[in-house]
Write an enzyme that holds these catalytic residues in place. Sequence first.
Site, short mmCIF file in Angstrom:
data_model
loop_
_atom_site.label_atom_id
_atom_site.label_comp_id
_atom_site.label_asym_id
_atom_site.label_seq_id
_atom_site.Cartn_x
_atom_site.Cartn_y
_atom_site.Cartn_z
CE LYS A 194 -3.99 -2.11 2.38
NZ LYS A 194 -4.73 -2.13 3.67
CE1 TYR A 243 -9.23 -2.77 0.58
CE2 TYR A 243 -8.51 -0.83 -0.63
CZ TYR A 243 -8.22 -1.94 0.15
OH TYR A 243 -6.91 -2.20 0.51
CG ASN A 281 -3.36 -2.47 7.13
OD1 ASN A 281 -3.26 -1.97 6.02
ND2 ASN A 281 -4.40 -3.19 7.51
CG HIS A 330 -5.06 -5.88 -0.36
ND1 HIS A 330 -6.25 -5.85 0.31
CD2 HIS A 330 -5.22 -6.73 -1.41
CE1 HIS A 330 -7.11 -6.65 -0.33
NE2 HIS A 330 -6.51 -7.19 -1.37
CD GLU A 362 -8.88 -8.43 -3.57
OE1 GLU A 362 -7.74 -8.89 -3.34
OE2 GLU A 362 -9.74 -8.29 -2.68
#
Length: 155
Positions: free
Chosen positions: A12, A52, A115, A118, A129
């Site tokens: 990310k 998402y 975080n 992914h 995805e």
Amino acid sequence: MPEEQRTFIAVKPDGVKRGLVGEIIKRFENKGFKLIGLKMLDVTQEMAEKHYGEHKGKPFYERLLRYIQSGPIVAMVWKGYNVIAGARHLMGKTDPMVAEVGTIRADYALIMEYNVVHGSDSPESAEREISIYFKPEELCDEYNNMAESVIEDLG
Ligand code: UDP
Ligand code: MG
């Protein structure tokens, strides 16, 4: 026959900015998974909404869309034995504060909102995805590596 899978993994924007791309790739390579797709890109609003979609309406949704567009990501497809669960095991739990020490999120992140990595959570979301970020011809699956030797030995 043990299950060979594909999964979508992304470093990310916070992970890219902090220079963690190599470290994250290293962990997946060390594990023995096979890298079959890799690119750096800026996520568009449309891609973010597709990626998402399952979280639409949740309190963190809008912030999550802004976060994933806050800088380039490094998008990857990894293949191997149980790679979907295996990758999530290497990543650790969503909240870095409860992720097990030794996982990527525990070792490199402080809070859930940032975080660093992914990973898909099921075969269906993996394929969905992957198709957001890669065309089939962008994937390079025509070489042998350890991931495939493991499958062959067990098979
Ligand atoms: N997220 C957040 N707050 C939350 C839950 C999730 O900011 O309360 C963000 C976080 O970046 C997470 C992403 O939304 O990685 C997707 O959430 P999910 O529950 O799918 O977690 P993941 O599959 O990434 O572990
Ligand atoms: Mg998820």
